[in-house]
Every structure is written in C-alpha cells, then in structure tokens.
Design a protein around this motif. Structure first.
Motif, short mmCIF file in Angstrom:
data_model
loop_
_atom_site.label_atom_id
_atom_site.label_comp_id
_atom_site.label_asym_id
_atom_site.label_seq_id
_atom_site.Cartn_x
_atom_site.Cartn_y
_atom_site.Cartn_z
N TYR A 105 19.87 30.85 20.11
CA TYR A 105 19.86 31.78 21.24
C TYR A 105 18.71 31.45 22.19
O TYR A 105 17.75 30.79 21.81
CB TYR A 105 19.75 33.23 20.76
CG TYR A 105 18.43 33.57 20.12
CD1 TYR A 105 17.37 34.06 20.88
CD2 TYR A 105 18.22 33.42 18.76
CE1 TYR A 105 16.15 34.38 20.30
CE2 TYR A 105 17.02 33.72 18.17
CZ TYR A 105 15.98 34.21 18.94
OH TYR A 105 14.78 34.51 18.36
N GLU A 106 18.87 31.92 23.42
CA GLU A 106 17.83 31.75 24.43
C GLU A 106 17.97 32.83 25.48
O GLU A 106 19.07 33.14 25.94
CB GLU A 106 17.93 30.38 25.09
CG GLU A 106 16.98 30.22 26.25
CD GLU A 106 16.37 28.83 26.29
OE1 GLU A 106 15.48 28.62 27.12
OE2 GLU A 106 16.79 27.97 25.52
N VAL A 107 16.84 33.42 25.85
CA VAL A 107 16.81 34.42 26.91
C VAL A 107 16.81 33.67 28.24
O VAL A 107 15.91 32.90 28.53
CB VAL A 107 15.58 35.34 26.80
CG1 VAL A 107 15.59 36.38 27.92
CG2 VAL A 107 15.54 36.02 25.44
N GLY A 108 17.86 33.88 29.03
CA GLY A 108 18.01 33.13 30.27
C GLY A 108 17.56 33.87 31.51
O GLY A 108 17.59 33.33 32.60
N GLY A 109 17.16 35.12 31.39
CA GLY A 109 16.74 35.87 32.56
C GLY A 109 16.34 37.27 32.18
O GLY A 109 16.68 37.77 31.11
N SER A 110 15.58 37.90 33.08
CA SER A 110 15.13 39.26 32.85
C SER A 110 14.98 39.96 34.19
O SER A 110 14.48 39.39 35.15
CB SER A 110 13.80 39.25 32.10
OG SER A 110 13.29 40.56 31.97
N GLY A 158 11.16 41.81 36.42
CA GLY A 158 9.96 41.04 36.09
C GLY A 158 9.54 41.08 34.64
O GLY A 158 8.39 40.82 34.31
N GLY A 159 10.46 41.42 33.74
CA GLY A 159 10.10 41.47 32.33
C GLY A 159 9.92 40.09 31.72
O GLY A 159 10.28 39.07 32.31
N VAL A 181 17.19 29.01 33.93
CA VAL A 181 15.88 29.66 33.98
C VAL A 181 15.01 29.04 35.06
O VAL A 181 14.38 29.74 35.86
CB VAL A 181 15.19 29.57 32.60
CG1 VAL A 181 13.74 30.04 32.69
CG2 VAL A 181 15.94 30.39 31.56
N HIS A 182 14.97 27.70 35.11
CA HIS A 182 14.14 27.03 36.12
C HIS A 182 14.66 27.28 37.53
O HIS A 182 13.87 27.46 38.47
CB HIS A 182 14.10 25.52 35.84
CG HIS A 182 13.35 25.17 34.59
ND1 HIS A 182 12.12 25.70 34.28
CD2 HIS A 182 13.64 24.33 33.57
CE1 HIS A 182 11.69 25.21 33.12
NE2 HIS A 182 12.60 24.38 32.67
N ARG A 183 15.99 27.33 37.69
CA ARG A 183 16.55 27.61 39.01
C ARG A 183 16.18 29.02 39.47
O ARG A 183 15.80 29.23 40.63
CB ARG A 183 18.07 27.45 38.99
CG ARG A 183 18.70 27.63 40.38
CD ARG A 183 20.21 27.44 40.36
NE ARG A 183 20.87 28.49 39.61
CZ ARG A 183 21.53 28.30 38.48
NH1 ARG A 183 21.61 27.10 37.94
NH2 ARG A 183 22.11 29.30 37.85
N ASN A 184 16.28 29.98 38.56
CA ASN A 184 15.90 31.36 38.92
C ASN A 184 14.42 31.44 39.28
O ASN A 184 14.05 32.17 40.21
CB ASN A 184 16.20 32.30 37.75
CG ASN A 184 17.69 32.47 37.51
OD1 ASN A 184 18.50 32.19 38.40
ND2 ASN A 184 18.06 32.92 36.33
N THR A 185 13.59 30.71 38.55
CA THR A 185 12.16 30.71 38.85
C THR A 185 11.90 30.10 40.23
O THR A 185 11.11 30.64 41.03
CB THR A 185 11.38 29.93 37.78
OG1 THR A 185 11.62 30.51 36.50
CG2 THR A 185 9.88 29.94 38.07
N CYS A 186 12.56 28.99 40.53
CA CYS A 186 12.39 28.34 41.84
C CYS A 186 12.87 29.24 42.97
O CYS A 186 12.21 29.33 44.01
CB CYS A 186 13.14 27.01 41.87
SG CYS A 186 12.41 25.73 40.83
N GLU A 187 14.01 29.90 42.77
CA GLU A 187 14.53 30.78 43.81
C GLU A 187 13.60 31.97 44.03
O GLU A 187 13.37 32.38 45.18
CB GLU A 187 15.94 31.26 43.44
CG GLU A 187 16.99 30.16 43.53
CD GLU A 187 18.36 30.64 43.06
OE1 GLU A 187 18.45 31.79 42.58
OE2 GLU A 187 19.32 29.86 43.19
#
Length: 200
Positions: A48-53, A56-57, A156-162
């Motif tokens: 499993y992996e958490v892909g977003g929150s 800001g969690g 995850v990286h795309r969400n961080t970049c956006e």
C-alpha cells in the motif's frame, strides 16, 4: 499431447497469483477493512501507499492485519507506504484494515494491491514445467508491483509540483500587487511635497 495440455493448463491457472488493485479515500477518524479467505499454506501479500492527503495532512496511514480468530498479527503505525506477506498456517478469513483514525481533518487517498499464490502441492512433487510457471508468475508480479509503485510515486510528485506551482503563482501575483501599491503610494507622497499651498 492434448492430455498433457489439459493437465498443465489448470496448474498454470492455479499458479497465477490472484491480484486485486484498489484506490480508496479514507475520511478523518475512519477506517476501511477488507478480508481474504485463505486455505492453509496459501500466500498473500498486501502492498500500500498513501498517494495524497487533503487539507495539508501528512501522507501516512495505520495498517493492521488480523487472523481468523480476530487476533492482530501485524501492525504498522503512521507510515506512507508498506507491505505485508503471510503464508497462512490455518484456513479462514484474514482481515486487514487501513485506519485514518489518528487524523482529525485530513482525508487520505490510498492505493493498495493484494496478491497471492494458491497452494497446489509440495515443491518436492512439482514438475520442472510447473516450477518454471511459478517462477515466471512471481517475476511478472514483481514487475507489476514495481509499476504500480511508480504510478503512485508519480502521482504524489505531480501533486506536489502542482501545489508548489500554484503557491509560486499566487505569491508572484501578491508581490506584483504590493509593488504597484507601493509605487502608487510613493508617487502620491512625493507629489504632496511639491504642492503649492495658498496662504490667505
């Protein structure tokens, strides 16, 4: 030849791992539980992996597994990703849960895969072709797991970049507004020094 194919085909199908891929959202203070029914010596792996929150969690989740007697056999707290493997020593329903109960405001987006290998006999009595099929199946599953992991990491990286791009954009807009406001105030202030005041 038909007899051999009819014998090998069911073994090939049994050797293929069962795989389930899921993507879920877990609200704050909630948990999601699932179960798999295993026979003795069946194998199961959960990754499993958490892909977003939201809000800001942190990208973390609690994970635990229970055996058919509801006894907790594995626990992992506040991890962004993880995996668990088991070779069942007893038959029954194994339950695994993802918990977001430690969070009070952030919804977690979670991707997880469940795959396993059905037990079809002792390795000592397996024909070489069957062993090759098992090895090939295990190799394919490793490749699939790696691809799923890369997809989640890319998300995850795309969400961080956006998110970073959005913050930089709004900060640039705020700086521009502040700059023009300061320029207008300076012009107004300097003009006040050169105004001719009439004395009655």
């Amino acid at each position: 030849m038909l007899i051999r194919l009819s014998t090998i085909l069911p073994l090939f199908l049994l050797a293929l791992p069962f795989t389930f891929a899921h993507r879920i959202e877990i609200d704050p203070g909630e948990k999601e539980c699932y179960f798999e029914s295993l026979q003795p010596q069946d194998r199961m792996t959960i990754t499993y992996e958490v892909g977003g929150s939201s809000a800001g969690g942190h990208l973390d989740i609690d994970f635990f597994v229970q055996d058919p007697q509801s006894k907790t056999i594995y626990t992992q707290h506040k991890k962004p990703q993880g995996s668990f493997s088991i070779a069942a020593d007893q038959g029954g329903r194994f339950t695994y849960c993802f918990s977001n109960e430690m969070s009070t405001y952030a919804r977690k987006v979670l991707s997880f895969n469940v795959h396993g290998q059905l037990f079809i006999g002792d390795d000592e009595h397996i024909a070489p072709v069957e062993q090759e099929v098992r090895d090939l199946s295990a190799g394919l599953q490793l490749v699939k797991d790696e691809q799923a992991y890369l997809v989640v990491r890319e998300r995850v990286h795309r969400n961080t970049c956006e998110s970073t791009n959005s913050r930089v954009k709004w900060w640039a807009i705020a700086q521009t507004v502040i700059l023009f406001s300061l320029c207008a105030w300076n012009v107004h202030y300097l003009k006040s020094w050169f105004e001719v005041k009439r004395v009655l």
